[in-house]
Design a protein around this motif. Structure first.
Motif, short mmCIF file in Angstrom:
data_model
loop_
_atom_site.label_atom_id
_atom_site.label_comp_id
_atom_site.label_asym_id
_atom_site.label_seq_id
_atom_site.Cartn_x
_atom_site.Cartn_y
_atom_site.Cartn_z
N LYS A 135 -50.41 -26.72 47.88
CA LYS A 135 -51.72 -27.03 47.32
C LYS A 135 -52.81 -26.14 47.89
O LYS A 135 -53.72 -25.71 47.18
N ASP B 9 -52.12 -19.78 47.99
CA ASP B 9 -51.78 -19.09 46.74
C ASP B 9 -50.28 -18.79 46.73
O ASP B 9 -49.87 -17.67 47.02
N LYS C 226 -49.82 -27.96 40.72
CA LYS C 226 -49.73 -26.57 40.29
C LYS C 226 -48.45 -26.34 39.49
O LYS C 226 -47.43 -26.99 39.73
#
Length: 237
Positions: free
Chosen positions: A187, A190, A220
């Motif tokens: 989270k 990247d 994501k």
């Protein structure tokens, strides 16, 4: 957006590294003996690096480039200061990035020797010891591996660890659920992809479930895969 940004002429660059030291934002790094603008969003366009170039390899240009990201620069500086700060505690839990210039290295050594080069790119690698945020997670491909896989599968470094940040653990011996920590890592950084390498034994299912839960809970959409290793060292799927 169109904005003013630096341009580095590699033909003129003599590899002195003065511009990289002068760039307070960390936009420039030395790669294979040449200065490169590796983070366009870290370049503020003020040109602190220009006066330090003895060969005139750096100039301004106006072109399409991402906007200067002051927040990202601040975060990177903070992470760097934490990494360089005096460390108190167990030396084994102090994190560090291991930079391996694969192309340069393998151009100078034989293929047989290259296969014996360690592909571990950071320390620590044990999930329990890893921080949830670190510079080596930026743009990283994660390898989440059961610790037994490195002993069962002979070519673990070349086939799976190369080019990845390695996280290892054993849910049976650690007797904990890694989901929460893996969620925070995915989270807050990247992360580009996740590869899970597990053994065929049932207890390794805990590692796979933790990774799957972390991907789901992170919110994501990241490419991921699971590879299973047999007890005699074969890839099963």
């Amino acid at each position: 957006m169109i904005r003013k940004i630096i341009r580095i002429d590699e033909e003129k660059c003599n590899g002195c590294g003065l511009c990289a030291k002068a760039c307070h934002e960390g936009a420039i790094e030395m790669v294979n003996g040449k200065a490169k603008l590796v983070r366009e969003n870290f370049c503020d366009g003020f040109g602190d690096c220009l006066p330090n170039c003895p060969t005139g390899a750096i100039s301004f240009e106006e072109r399409e480039a991402p906007a200067y990201d002051e927040a990202a620069v601040t975060a990177a500086k903070k992470a760097e200061s934490v990494e360089q700060a005096p460390f108190q505690g167990c030396p084994g839990s102090r994190f560090m990035q291991i930079k391996r210039e694969d192309e340069l290295q393998e151009a100078q050594i034989s293929e047989s020797v290259a296969k014996n080069v360690s592909r571990l790119n950071q320390w620590p690698c044990q999930i329990k010891l890893l921080p949830v945020q670190a510079p080596f997670f930026d743009g990283a491909k994660l390898l989440i591996a059961a610790d037994c896989t490195a002993y069962a599968y002979a070519n673990m470094h070349e086939d799976f660890m190369k080019g990845k940040i390695t996280l290892i653990g054993c849910p049976k011996l650690d007797a904990l659920d890694y989901s929460e920590k893996l969620t925070e890592i995915i989270k807050n950084n990247d992360i580009k992809s996740v590869t899970v390498v597990r053994m065929e034994v049932p207890c390794c299912g805990g590692l796979q479930r933790a990774a799957e839960n972390a991907l789901r809970n992170s919110g994501k959409f990241i490419p991921w895969q699971v590879v299973t290793i047999s007890r005699d060292g074969r890839i099963l799927d």
